[in-house]
Design a protein around this motif. Structure first.
Motif, PDB file in Angstrom:
ATOM      1  N   VAL A 134      18.525 -24.769  10.703  1.00  0.00           N
ATOM      2  CA  VAL A 134      18.344 -24.382   9.305  1.00  0.00           C
ATOM      3  C   VAL A 134      19.355 -23.278   9.027  1.00  0.00           C
ATOM      4  O   VAL A 134      19.174 -22.129   9.423  1.00  0.00           O
ATOM      5  CB  VAL A 134      16.900 -23.898   9.049  1.00  0.00           C
ATOM      6  N   ARG A 135      20.449 -23.608   8.333  1.00  0.00           N
ATOM      7  CA  ARG A 135      21.564 -22.680   8.119  1.00  0.00           C
ATOM      8  C   ARG A 135      21.373 -21.856   6.840  1.00  0.00           C
ATOM      9  O   ARG A 135      21.039 -22.411   5.800  1.00  0.00           O
ATOM     10  CB  ARG A 135      22.863 -23.464   8.029  1.00  0.00           C
ATOM     11  N   PHE A 136      21.657 -20.531   6.949  1.00  0.00           N
ATOM     12  CA  PHE A 136      21.492 -19.681   5.770  1.00  0.00           C
ATOM     13  C   PHE A 136      22.651 -18.728   5.514  1.00  0.00           C
ATOM     14  O   PHE A 136      22.700 -18.083   4.464  1.00  0.00           O
ATOM     15  CB  PHE A 136      20.166 -18.911   5.837  1.00  0.00           C
ATOM     16  N   THR A 137      23.620 -18.615   6.419  1.00  0.00           N
ATOM     17  CA  THR A 137      24.813 -17.809   6.170  1.00  0.00           C
ATOM     18  C   THR A 137      25.915 -18.248   7.129  1.00  0.00           C
ATOM     19  O   THR A 137      25.708 -19.149   7.947  1.00  0.00           O
ATOM     20  CB  THR A 137      24.526 -16.289   6.291  1.00  0.00           C
ATOM     21  N   LYS A 138      27.063 -17.613   7.014  1.00  0.00           N
ATOM     22  CA  LYS A 138      28.175 -17.924   7.911  1.00  0.00           C
ATOM     23  C   LYS A 138      28.742 -16.645   8.503  1.00  0.00           C
ATOM     24  O   LYS A 138      28.761 -15.593   7.852  1.00  0.00           O
ATOM     25  CB  LYS A 138      29.285 -18.672   7.161  1.00  0.00           C
ATOM     26  N   ALA A 139      29.222 -16.757   9.730  1.00  0.00           N
ATOM     27  CA  ALA A 139      29.916 -15.656  10.392  1.00  0.00           C
ATOM     28  C   ALA A 139      31.332 -15.554   9.827  1.00  0.00           C
ATOM     29  O   ALA A 139      31.802 -16.464   9.130  1.00  0.00           O
ATOM     30  CB  ALA A 139      29.959 -15.912  11.898  1.00  0.00           C
ATOM     31  N   ARG A 140      32.009 -14.466  10.129  1.00  0.00           N
ATOM     32  CA  ARG A 140      33.402 -14.318   9.669  1.00  0.00           C
ATOM     33  C   ARG A 140      34.279 -15.465  10.155  1.00  0.00           C
ATOM     34  O   ARG A 140      35.245 -15.831   9.503  1.00  0.00           O
ATOM     35  CB  ARG A 140      33.983 -12.994  10.172  1.00  0.00           C
ATOM     36  N   SER A 141      33.920 -16.028  11.301  1.00  0.00           N
ATOM     37  CA  SER A 141      34.682 -17.151  11.859  1.00  0.00           C
ATOM     38  C   SER A 141      34.515 -18.427  11.036  1.00  0.00           C
ATOM     39  O   SER A 141      35.250 -19.383  11.220  1.00  0.00           O
ATOM     40  CB  SER A 141      34.213 -17.435  13.283  1.00  0.00           C
ATOM     41  N   GLY A 142      33.534 -18.427  10.142  1.00  0.00           N
ATOM     42  CA  GLY A 142      33.238 -19.618   9.360  1.00  0.00           C
ATOM     43  C   GLY A 142      32.131 -20.466   9.951  1.00  0.00           C
ATOM     44  O   GLY A 142      31.656 -21.400   9.313  1.00  0.00           O
ATOM     45  N   LEU A 143      31.722 -20.161  11.193  1.00  0.00           N
ATOM     46  CA  LEU A 143      30.624 -20.905  11.810  1.00  0.00           C
ATOM     47  C   LEU A 143      29.298 -20.513  11.160  1.00  0.00           C
ATOM     48  O   LEU A 143      29.070 -19.349  10.829  1.00  0.00           O
ATOM     49  CB  LEU A 143      30.566 -20.635  13.313  1.00  0.00           C
ATOM     50  N   ALA A 144      28.432 -21.486  11.014  1.00  0.00           N
ATOM     51  CA  ALA A 144      27.138 -21.259  10.376  1.00  0.00           C
ATOM     52  C   ALA A 144      26.227 -20.442  11.282  1.00  0.00           C
ATOM     53  O   ALA A 144      26.290 -20.531  12.509  1.00  0.00           O
ATOM     54  CB  ALA A 144      26.474 -22.584  10.034  1.00  0.00           C
ATOM     55  N   ILE A 145      25.368 -19.644  10.651  1.00  0.00           N
ATOM     56  CA  ILE A 145      24.298 -18.917  11.321  1.00  0.00           C
ATOM     57  C   ILE A 145      22.991 -19.416  10.734  1.00  0.00           C
ATOM     58  O   ILE A 145      22.847 -19.517   9.507  1.00  0.00           O
ATOM     59  CB  ILE A 145      24.424 -17.397  11.118  1.00  0.00           C
ATOM     60  N   GLY A 146      22.047 -19.736  11.612  1.00  0.00           N
ATOM     61  CA  GLY A 146      20.771 -20.242  11.127  1.00  0.00           C
ATOM     62  C   GLY A 146      19.673 -20.079  12.156  1.00  0.00           C
ATOM     63  O   GLY A 146      19.851 -19.466  13.209  1.00  0.00           O
ATOM     64  N   PHE A 147      18.539 -20.634  11.825  1.00  0.00           N
ATOM     65  CA  PHE A 147      17.390 -20.702  12.721  1.00  0.00           C
ATOM     66  C   PHE A 147      17.438 -22.045  13.429  1.00  0.00           C
ATOM     67  O   PHE A 147      17.768 -23.062  12.813  1.00  0.00           O
ATOM     68  CB  PHE A 147      16.088 -20.625  11.925  1.00  0.00           C
ATOM     69  N   HIS A 148      17.079 -22.085  14.715  1.00  0.00           N
ATOM     70  CA  HIS A 148      17.011 -23.362  15.434  1.00  0.00           C
ATOM     71  C   HIS A 148      16.199 -23.191  16.703  1.00  0.00           C
ATOM     72  O   HIS A 148      15.831 -22.076  17.080  1.00  0.00           O
ATOM     73  CB  HIS A 148      18.406 -23.917  15.747  1.00  0.00           C
ATOM     74  N   GLY A 149      15.938 -24.298  17.372  1.00  0.00           N
ATOM     75  CA  GLY A 149      15.235 -24.268  18.640  1.00  0.00           C
ATOM     76  C   GLY A 149      16.100 -23.652  19.731  1.00  0.00           C
ATOM     77  O   GLY A 149      17.288 -23.385  19.531  1.00  0.00           O
ATOM     78  N   ILE A 150      15.507 -23.435  20.883  1.00  0.00           N
ATOM     79  CA  ILE A 150      16.253 -22.887  22.016  1.00  0.00           C
ATOM     80  C   ILE A 150      17.362 -23.868  22.396  1.00  0.00           C
ATOM     81  O   ILE A 150      17.097 -25.048  22.628  1.00  0.00           O
ATOM     82  CB  ILE A 150      15.308 -22.616  23.201  1.00  0.00           C
TER      83      ILE A 150
END
Length: 134
Positions: free
Chosen positions: A70-86
């Motif tokens: 579940v993506r909600f923002t991006k890092a400076r690198s452009g990669l998504a940051i989100g919630f996920h399983g282990i």
């Protein structure tokens, strides 16, 4: 309320210092709270919104996969940051145990047990507010 008094309406609250998530519904009722593993000070505190979701995701290196992204923002690198399983290594071994949730262990995303990750994925549609606290 039994959660940080921030925001309103249906939302996910993530306290980075506490490594804890709260799911709050539109009636201001606590749906769930649990420990997670993120990265210290990532992402920056603020208000975000879920912009995409996928049942399966890949880290882009080392054959690492995650479920219930579940993506909600991006890092400076452009990669998504989100919630996920282990995350799981290419050999099928998890990167951490559920007992290790509650500690900084991630490279950027917020790791949850698979059952909590699936529940969040199903509960929060695209557009749901995500509030990140320090």
């Amino acid at each position: 309320p039994p959660y940080p008094d921030v925001g309103s309406g249906k939302r996910i609250i993530y306290a980075n210092d506490e490594q804890r998530v709260w799911l709050v519904d539109e009636r201001e009722q606590l749906v769930d709270t649990y420990l997670v593993s993120g990265r210290e000070n990532v992402p920056a505190p603020g208000t975000y919104a879920i912009f995409s979701k996928s049942v399966s995701a890949w880290a882009g290196h080392d054959g690492i996969t995650m479920k219930w992204m579940v993506r909600f923002t991006k890092a400076r690198s452009g990669l998504a940051i989100g919630f996920h399983g282990i995350p799981v290594w290419s050999n099928g071994q998890p990167m951490q145990t559920e007992d290790e949730l509650g500690y900084f262990r991630s490279g950027g995303c917020v790791r949850q047990s698979d059952d909590k990750a699936r529940a969040l994925y199903e509960w929060a549609p695209i557009g749901t507010t995500v509030i990140v606290l320090p």
